[in-house]
Design a protein around this motif. Structure first.
Motif, mmCIF file in Angstrom:
data_model
loop_
_atom_site.group_PDB
_atom_site.id
_atom_site.type_symbol
_atom_site.label_atom_id
_atom_site.label_comp_id
_atom_site.label_asym_id
_atom_site.label_seq_id
_atom_site.Cartn_x
_atom_site.Cartn_y
_atom_site.Cartn_z
ATOM 1 N N UNK A 70 54.353 10.152 1.937
ATOM 2 C CA UNK A 70 52.942 10.019 2.310
ATOM 3 C C UNK A 70 52.220 11.355 2.303
ATOM 4 N N UNK A 71 50.946 11.290 1.915
ATOM 5 C CA UNK A 71 50.056 12.437 1.975
ATOM 6 C C UNK A 71 48.835 12.024 2.782
ATOM 7 N N UNK A 72 48.594 12.714 3.910
ATOM 8 C CA UNK A 72 47.480 12.368 4.778
ATOM 9 C C UNK A 72 46.422 13.460 4.773
ATOM 10 N N UNK A 73 45.152 13.055 4.720
ATOM 11 C CA UNK A 73 44.044 14.009 4.697
ATOM 12 C C UNK A 73 43.334 13.974 6.041
ATOM 13 N N UNK A 74 43.269 15.129 6.694
ATOM 14 C CA UNK A 74 42.750 15.227 8.057
ATOM 15 C C UNK A 74 41.455 16.028 8.102
ATOM 16 N N UNK A 75 40.794 15.994 9.278
ATOM 17 C CA UNK A 75 39.479 16.613 9.428
ATOM 18 C C UNK A 75 39.561 18.122 9.635
ATOM 19 N N UNK A 76 40.624 18.607 10.261
ATOM 20 C CA UNK A 76 40.732 20.031 10.544
ATOM 21 C C UNK A 76 42.166 20.416 10.856
ATOM 22 N N UNK A 77 42.376 21.710 11.084
ATOM 23 C CA UNK A 77 43.734 22.240 11.305
ATOM 24 C C UNK A 77 44.364 21.633 12.553
ATOM 25 N N UNK A 78 43.633 21.630 13.656
ATOM 26 C CA UNK A 78 44.150 21.064 14.901
ATOM 27 C C UNK A 78 44.452 19.577 14.742
ATOM 28 N N UNK A 79 43.600 18.899 14.009
ATOM 29 C CA UNK A 79 43.777 17.467 13.761
ATOM 30 C C UNK A 79 45.074 17.213 12.989
ATOM 31 N N UNK A 80 45.284 17.973 11.901
ATOM 32 C CA UNK A 80 46.487 17.800 11.073
ATOM 33 C C UNK A 80 47.750 18.092 11.871
ATOM 34 N N UNK A 81 47.723 19.145 12.679
ATOM 35 C CA UNK A 81 48.900 19.512 13.486
ATOM 36 C C UNK A 81 49.218 18.420 14.501
ATOM 37 N N UNK A 82 48.179 17.870 15.124
ATOM 38 C CA UNK A 82 48.358 16.803 16.107
ATOM 39 C C UNK A 82 48.982 15.558 15.472
ATOM 40 N N UNK A 83 48.443 15.154 14.318
ATOM 41 C CA UNK A 83 48.950 13.950 13.653
ATOM 42 C C UNK A 83 50.413 14.141 13.247
ATOM 43 N N UNK A 84 50.734 15.295 12.656
ATOM 44 C CA UNK A 84 52.122 15.557 12.243
ATOM 45 C C UNK A 84 53.062 15.528 13.445
ATOM 46 N N UNK A 85 52.636 16.122 14.557
ATOM 47 C CA UNK A 85 53.462 16.137 15.774
ATOM 48 C C UNK A 85 53.719 14.717 16.281
#
Length: 244
Positions: A56-71
């Motif tokens: 999967x490749x997910x596109x997020x709104x910002x750096x904090x957002x991407x880190x949160x989703x991955x965690x």
């Protein structure tokens, strides 16, 4: 393609026309919503045909957002990493190899994989950000359209929030540049009834996300000067020169 309602309440956030919500405010809302991330993980698990083969490749709104989703995905047992512009090229290459080899199941990123990156094994694209441009939407969706041995499908899950520019989603999906609202509405209805668009592609919007798109169409002026200017700028960026 699955258009899923995004249940986060965005009322009270700062909105600027043509720009969208304040990124910091938006990120804070999403990263504090356990209901939202639970829905995302649930839908990803439901829509993938084989969890073991998920790339999967997910596109997020910002750096904090991407880190949160991955965690949160890691906490749910789905091995994931976040990649942003802050990561070195070697880190990006290592993550791409890990995804290709099946050592991880998802990469969540912020814009850096819109184009110019080739990961043929990607079989799921997750849209977790507002659609600002039909061209960028198409580029992001296209990251999953590469052919690979043993790959026979791509699942796209698009979490549709209550944004003013949701009308860009069907424009991108159906390639409809007519600027005609009735034409766009008809394509949504036709795809929903037939369960498919060109070839073997299927498109499904849940009732709430479809209503959000209709509302977005109702309040926008597709042939406004600002929309025409945006289309011109997008085409100029794509060509590398002003269109003739």
């Amino acid at each position: 393609y699955f258009g899923i309602r995004d249940e986060v309440d965005l009322s009270g956030l700062t909105w600027r026309r043509g720009v969208g919500y304040d990124l910091e405010e938006l990120t804070n809302v999403y990263t504090s919503s356990h209901q939202w991330i639970s829905l995302v993980i649930q839908q990803v698990n439901q829509k993938i045909l084989d969890a073991g083969s998920m790339r999967a490749l997910g596109f997020c709104a910002g750096i904090k957002h991407a880190s949160f989703v991955a965690e949160q995905f890691n906490n749910a047992g789905i091995k994931s990493v976040a990649l942003t512009g802050e990561n070195e090229s070697a880190e990006r290459a290592a993550a791409i190899k890990a995804l290709t080899d099946g050592q991880i199941q998802a990469i969540f990123t912020v814009d850096i994989f819109n184009e110019g990156i080739d990961i043929p094994t990607v079989n799921q694209v997750v849209m977790l950000r507002q659609t600002h441009s039909s061209i960028v939407f198409t580029q992001q969706l296209g990251r999953g359209l590469r052919k690979a041995e043993g790959k026979d499908h791509l699942v796209v899950i698009d979490f549709i929030g209550n944004y003013d520019n949701n009308y860009l989603i069907p424009i991108a999906l159906f390639g409809d540049s007519s600027l005609n609202k009735d034409s766009i509405r008809k394509k949504i209805i036709d795809a929903q009834e037939a369960g498919a668009i060109a070839g073997l592609s299927s498109v499904n919007f849940d009732a709430i996300s479809k209503e959000r798109i209709y509302n977005s169409l109702a309040i926008t002026k597709l042939d406004s000067m600002s929309n025409l200017k945006k289309s011109f700028d997008e085409l100029q960026n794509r060509l590398g020169r002003a269109p003739l």
